[in-house]
Each structure stands twice: as C-alpha cells, then as structure tokens.
Design a protein around this motif. Structure first.
Motif, PDB file in Angstrom:
ATOM      1  N   LEU A  71       0.807  -1.221   0.000  1.00  0.00           N
ATOM      2  CA  LEU A  71       0.000   0.000   0.000  1.00  0.00           C
ATOM      3  C   LEU A  71       0.843   1.276   0.000  1.00  0.00           C
ATOM      4  O   LEU A  71       0.350   2.343  -0.389  1.00  0.00           O
ATOM      5  CB  LEU A  71      -0.937   0.011   1.216  1.00  0.00           C
ATOM      6  N   TYR A  72       2.100   1.180   0.448  1.00  0.00           N
ATOM      7  CA  TYR A  72       2.898   2.391   0.659  1.00  0.00           C
ATOM      8  C   TYR A  72       3.030   3.263  -0.593  1.00  0.00           C
ATOM      9  O   TYR A  72       2.882   4.499  -0.518  1.00  0.00           O
ATOM     10  CB  TYR A  72       4.279   2.045   1.209  1.00  0.00           C
ATOM     11  N   PRO A  73       3.327   2.688  -1.769  1.00  0.00           N
ATOM     12  CA  PRO A  73       3.453   3.558  -2.947  1.00  0.00           C
ATOM     13  C   PRO A  73       2.159   4.276  -3.330  1.00  0.00           C
ATOM     14  O   PRO A  73       2.196   5.240  -4.096  1.00  0.00           O
ATOM     15  CB  PRO A  73       3.881   2.579  -4.055  1.00  0.00           C
ATOM     16  N   PHE A  74       1.024   3.804  -2.814  1.00  0.00           N
ATOM     17  CA  PHE A  74      -0.249   4.452  -3.120  1.00  0.00           C
ATOM     18  C   PHE A  74      -0.581   5.576  -2.125  1.00  0.00           C
ATOM     19  O   PHE A  74      -1.699   6.099  -2.151  1.00  0.00           O
ATOM     20  CB  PHE A  74      -1.388   3.423  -3.124  1.00  0.00           C
ATOM     21  N   SER A  75       0.373   5.908  -1.272  1.00  0.00           N
ATOM     22  CA  SER A  75       0.130   6.975  -0.293  1.00  0.00           C
ATOM     23  C   SER A  75      -0.216   8.270  -1.013  1.00  0.00           C
ATOM     24  O   SER A  75       0.537   8.750  -1.866  1.00  0.00           O
ATOM     25  CB  SER A  75       1.366   7.187   0.585  1.00  0.00           C
ATOM     26  N   SER A  76      -1.345   8.834  -0.652  1.00  0.00           N
ATOM     27  CA  SER A  76      -1.806  10.063  -1.293  1.00  0.00           C
ATOM     28  C   SER A  76      -1.571  11.295  -0.429  1.00  0.00           C
ATOM     29  O   SER A  76      -1.808  12.411  -0.876  1.00  0.00           O
ATOM     30  CB  SER A  76      -3.299   9.952  -1.628  1.00  0.00           C
ATOM     31  N   SER A  77      -1.134  11.078   0.810  1.00  0.00           N
ATOM     32  CA  SER A  77      -0.901  12.206   1.714  1.00  0.00           C
ATOM     33  C   SER A  77       0.153  11.822   2.736  1.00  0.00           C
ATOM     34  O   SER A  77       0.498  10.641   2.882  1.00  0.00           O
ATOM     35  CB  SER A  77      -2.200  12.598   2.424  1.00  0.00           C
ATOM     36  N   LEU A  78       0.654  12.821   3.435  1.00  0.00           N
ATOM     37  CA  LEU A  78       1.685  12.565   4.438  1.00  0.00           C
ATOM     38  C   LEU A  78       1.168  11.690   5.572  1.00  0.00           C
ATOM     39  O   LEU A  78       1.877  10.793   6.047  1.00  0.00           O
ATOM     40  CB  LEU A  78       2.207  13.886   5.001  1.00  0.00           C
ATOM     41  N   TRP A  79      -0.056  11.924   6.020  1.00  0.00           N
ATOM     42  CA  TRP A  79      -0.570  11.150   7.147  1.00  0.00           C
ATOM     43  C   TRP A  79      -0.714   9.685   6.778  1.00  0.00           C
ATOM     44  O   TRP A  79      -0.493   8.801   7.615  1.00  0.00           O
ATOM     45  CB  TRP A  79      -1.904  11.728   7.629  1.00  0.00           C
ATOM     46  N   MET A  80      -1.074   9.396   5.527  1.00  0.00           N
ATOM     47  CA  MET A  80      -1.189   8.008   5.088  1.00  0.00           C
ATOM     48  C   MET A  80       0.185   7.347   5.032  1.00  0.00           C
ATOM     49  O   MET A  80       0.361   6.217   5.485  1.00  0.00           O
ATOM     50  CB  MET A  80      -1.857   7.953   3.715  1.00  0.00           C
ATOM     51  N   ALA A  81       1.184   8.060   4.480  1.00  0.00           N
ATOM     52  CA  ALA A  81       2.538   7.511   4.409  1.00  0.00           C
ATOM     53  C   ALA A  81       3.108   7.281   5.808  1.00  0.00           C
ATOM     54  O   ALA A  81       3.733   6.243   6.070  1.00  0.00           O
ATOM     55  CB  ALA A  81       3.446   8.451   3.613  1.00  0.00           C
ATOM     56  N   ALA A  82       2.904   8.224   6.710  1.00  0.00           N
ATOM     57  CA  ALA A  82       3.409   8.080   8.080  1.00  0.00           C
ATOM     58  C   ALA A  82       2.712   6.925   8.796  1.00  0.00           C
ATOM     59  O   ALA A  82       3.351   6.141   9.513  1.00  0.00           O
ATOM     60  CB  ALA A  82       3.227   9.379   8.846  1.00  0.00           C
ATOM     61  N   GLY A  83       1.403   6.789   8.618  1.00  0.00           N
ATOM     62  CA  GLY A  83       0.677   5.693   9.259  1.00  0.00           C
ATOM     63  C   GLY A  83       1.126   4.340   8.760  1.00  0.00           C
ATOM     64  O   GLY A  83       1.305   3.392   9.543  1.00  0.00           O
ATOM     65  N   LEU A  84       1.330   4.221   7.436  1.00  0.00           N
ATOM     66  CA  LEU A  84       1.805   2.953   6.881  1.00  0.00           C
ATOM     67  C   LEU A  84       3.222   2.642   7.342  1.00  0.00           C
ATOM     68  O   LEU A  84       3.582   1.471   7.511  1.00  0.00           O
ATOM     69  CB  LEU A  84       1.745   3.000   5.354  1.00  0.00           C
ATOM     70  N   LEU A  85       4.041   3.681   7.552  1.00  0.00           N
ATOM     71  CA  LEU A  85       5.394   3.439   8.062  1.00  0.00           C
ATOM     72  C   LEU A  85       5.346   2.848   9.467  1.00  0.00           C
ATOM     73  O   LEU A  85       6.136   1.956   9.806  1.00  0.00           O
ATOM     74  CB  LEU A  85       6.197   4.742   8.051  1.00  0.00           C
ATOM     75  N   TRP A  86       4.424   3.323  10.303  1.00  0.00           N
ATOM     76  CA  TRP A  86       4.282   2.752  11.643  1.00  0.00           C
ATOM     77  C   TRP A  86       3.869   1.283  11.559  1.00  0.00           C
ATOM     78  O   TRP A  86       4.381   0.432  12.299  1.00  0.00           O
ATOM     79  CB  TRP A  86       3.249   3.553  12.443  1.00  0.00           C
ATOM     80  N   ILE A  87       2.931   0.979  10.660  1.00  0.00           N
ATOM     81  CA  ILE A  87       2.494  -0.416  10.499  1.00  0.00           C
ATOM     82  C   ILE A  87       3.647  -1.276   9.974  1.00  0.00           C
ATOM     83  O   ILE A  87       3.876  -2.400  10.451  1.00  0.00           O
ATOM     84  CB  ILE A  87       1.289  -0.492   9.546  1.00  0.00           C
ATOM     85  N   LEU A  88       4.390  -0.752   9.002  1.00  0.00           N
ATOM     86  CA  LEU A  88       5.517  -1.486   8.429  1.00  0.00           C
ATOM     87  C   LEU A  88       6.580  -1.757   9.477  1.00  0.00           C
ATOM     88  O   LEU A  88       7.101  -2.876   9.579  1.00  0.00           O
ATOM     89  CB  LEU A  88       6.099  -0.689   7.254  1.00  0.00           C
ATOM     90  N   ASP A  89       6.913  -0.740  10.256  1.00  0.00           N
ATOM     91  CA  ASP A  89       7.933  -0.913  11.287  1.00  0.00           C
ATOM     92  C   ASP A  89       7.468  -1.895  12.365  1.00  0.00           C
ATOM     93  O   ASP A  89       8.256  -2.713  12.847  1.00  0.00           O
ATOM     94  CB  ASP A  89       8.271   0.435  11.926  1.00  0.00           C
ATOM     95  N   ALA A  90       6.212  -1.792  12.765  1.00  0.00           N
ATOM     96  CA  ALA A  90       5.696  -2.721  13.766  1.00  0.00           C
ATOM     97  C   ALA A  90       5.721  -4.151  13.239  1.00  0.00           C
ATOM     98  O   ALA A  90       6.084  -5.090  13.965  1.00  0.00           O
ATOM     99  CB  ALA A  90       4.271  -2.329  14.152  1.00  0.00           C
ATOM    100  N   GLY A  91       5.364  -4.336  11.967  1.00  0.00           N
ATOM    101  CA  GLY A  91       5.411  -5.673  11.375  1.00  0.00           C
ATOM    102  C   GLY A  91       6.819  -6.216  11.277  1.00  0.00           C
ATOM    103  O   GLY A  91       7.075  -7.392  11.570  1.00  0.00           O
ATOM    104  N   ASN A  92       7.763  -5.363  10.853  1.00  0.00           N
ATOM    105  CA  ASN A  92       9.162  -5.792  10.776  1.00  0.00           C
ATOM    106  C   ASN A  92       9.682  -6.245  12.132  1.00  0.00           C
ATOM    107  O   ASN A  92      10.331  -7.291  12.250  1.00  0.00           O
ATOM    108  CB  ASN A  92      10.033  -4.647  10.251  1.00  0.00           C
ATOM    109  N   ASN A  93       9.416  -5.463  13.153  1.00  0.00           N
ATOM    110  CA  ASN A  93       9.904  -5.805  14.488  1.00  0.00           C
ATOM    111  C   ASN A  93       9.185  -7.014  15.064  1.00  0.00           C
ATOM    112  O   ASN A  93       9.784  -7.802  15.814  1.00  0.00           O
ATOM    113  CB  ASN A  93       9.750  -4.604  15.420  1.00  0.00           C
ATOM    114  N   THR A  94       7.904  -7.189  14.716  1.00  0.00           N
ATOM    115  CA  THR A  94       7.171  -8.364  15.184  1.00  0.00           C
ATOM    116  C   THR A  94       7.761  -9.638  14.595  1.00  0.00           C
ATOM    117  O   THR A  94       7.853 -10.668  15.275  1.00  0.00           O
ATOM    118  CB  THR A  94       5.684  -8.247  14.791  1.00  0.00           C
ATOM    119  N   ALA A  95       8.167  -9.594  13.336  1.00  0.00           N
ATOM    120  CA  ALA A  95       8.741 -10.777  12.697  1.00  0.00           C
ATOM    121  C   ALA A  95      10.206 -10.984  13.076  1.00  0.00           C
ATOM    122  O   ALA A  95      10.659 -12.121  13.229  1.00  0.00           O
ATOM    123  CB  ALA A  95       8.604 -10.663  11.178  1.00  0.00           C
ATOM    124  N   MET A  96      10.955  -9.893  13.240  1.00  0.00           N
ATOM    125  CA  MET A  96      12.403 -10.022  13.382  1.00  0.00           C
ATOM    126  C   MET A  96      12.837 -10.553  14.734  1.00  0.00           C
ATOM    127  O   MET A  96      13.730 -11.407  14.817  1.00  0.00           O
ATOM    128  CB  MET A  96      13.075  -8.667  13.129  1.00  0.00           C
TER     129      MET A  96
END
Length: 243
Positions: free
Chosen positions: A98-123
């Motif tokens: 979904l990240y490349p489809f970010s249409s605004s800063l708040w969407m990109a920032a929110g997806l980054l939090w989800i991405l980081d949380a997922g990375n740390n959950t798996a790692m």
C-alpha cells in the motif's frame, strides 16, 4: 536435562535464514526510500524527523514485548515463534504493497508505523528461531547466515534507489514508477519459514529464486556475481571446516 536437537545441513540452515533478507530489505527501504517519498508528498524539512519516529519507537516498544511473548507462547501446531512470523509478515506485506499508493503525508506516516511494527514483530522471534532450532555446535553457522542475509538485504534495499530508476522510468500517480517496483517485489523475495525448515526436496526452488535475484541484480550493476557472493562463499568454507 538437555535436549538433543537434530543436525541440519548447511543448505537447510541457509534456507532457514533467507527470511532475514526480506526483513532487512524492508528496513533498507525505510532508511533510504521513505524520506524522498515524504519530500515528494510535500513534507517540509522540519517535519521529517517527526515523521521518522516510527523506527526508533517501534523498535523500543515492540521488540522486547514480542520477544518476551514469543518465549512464553506455545501452539501445538505452530510452536512458539511462527505465529509472530506470520502476523509480522502479513503486516509488512500489506504495508509495503500500500505504501506507494500513499496520497498524503498522514497516510505515508501511518503505513510506516504499520511497516515498522510488522518488521519488528517478525524479526525479534526470528533471531531466537536459530537458537531454538540449531544445536550449539551449529549455532555459529546459523548466526553467520543470519548476518549475511541481514547485510545482503540492507545493501540491496539501498541499491534499489540507484538501480530501479534506471529500469523503471516515468511516474505513476504522484510518485515515480521505480518506487512501486522497489516496494512491490520484496514481499515475494523472501518470507520467514512458517512451516519450519524445509525438507531437502522442498528447498531448491527458494534457493534458485535467491540465485536468480543475485545474478540479475549484479548483471544490471555490471559487477561480477562472485564479488557480491564472497561472504556466502566464506560462510560455506567456514561450514566445511567446522564439520
């Protein structure tokens, strides 16, 4: 009472750690591609540090919590680490898609939090997976394989910003097309071993895919493949000498 763990072959150990390539490629994208995307979406320079708080905050909060939970979790079917691999991988894959489809800063920032949380959950459980599965005598090889794929994923994650703009030109929506390529291919590149360590007859397709990625990437860069695989060769020699 000590438990004797079955010895795994060298290629089983390598295959067990391939998922680290995907995780660290994702981290490499976060470090190199996210800020340009913020800039393209209109972020001012003083907003960038605040928008990047997702990395240190999720690392501080998620890793110790998930690590402690995975130590105490037990599923008769999936064990204690694999449920966290699965949840983290799903979160990462969705956020990366979904990240490349970010249409605004708040969407990109929110997806980054989800991405980081997922990375740390798996790692974090993934790191402990090596100690869980390998005998003490094989753990150095397992952790070296982990280190190799960590460095390989981070390196390609950063190099993708140099390589992909030469391959994928033009723009799609608000972002260059190469951004979509960088974020789309990593969920398919590698994933944690949800089903455990594959049997010998099951592991070769993944190894062939990894080999293809190595050859195709180095061909684009005009660098001999053997130079990029030097660390893997040293790891192989270490394994042979320790047998």
């Amino acid at each position: 009472m000590s438990i004797t763990k079955p010895r795994l072959s060298f290629w089983q150990i390598i295959n067990m750690n391939v998922g680290f390539f995907g995780i660290q490629y994702s981290f490499g994208l976060q470090q190199s591609a996210v800020n340009p995307i913020y800039d393209m979406l209109g972020a001012s320079p003083d907003e960038i540090p605040l928008l990047n708080l997702a990395g240190p905050m999720t690392g501080l909060l998620v890793q110790p919590i998930i690590g402690a939970l995975s130590d105490k979790t037990w599923s008769p079917r999936f064990g204690r680490r694999k449920p966290y691999f699965f949840i983290g991988a799903i979160m990462c894959s969705l956020a990366l898609f979904l990240y490349p489809f970010s249409s605004s800063l708040w969407m990109a920032a929110g997806l980054l939090w989800i991405l980081d949380a997922g990375n740390n959950t798996a790692m974090e459980p993934y790191r402990a997976f090596v100690a869980d599965k390998l005998d003490v005598s094989q753990q150095p090889t397992g952790f070296q394989a982990q280190s190799f794929f960590t460095g390989f994923g981070q390196t390609l994650g950063n190099l993708s910003l140099f390589i992909f703009p030469m391959i994928f030109v033009g723009t799609t929506g608000k972002l260059p097309t190469w951004v979509y390529a960088s974020f789309f291919w990593v969920p398919c590149a590698a994933s944690p071993p949800f089903g455990g360590v594959p049997a010998p007859h099951q592991r070769y397709p993944l190894l062939k895919k990894s080999w293809y990625i190595l050859l195709s990437t180095t061909a684009r860069m005009r660098i001999p493949w053997y130079k990029c695989s030097r660390r893997l060769l040293l790891l192989f020699l270490f394994h042979c000498s320790s047998e």
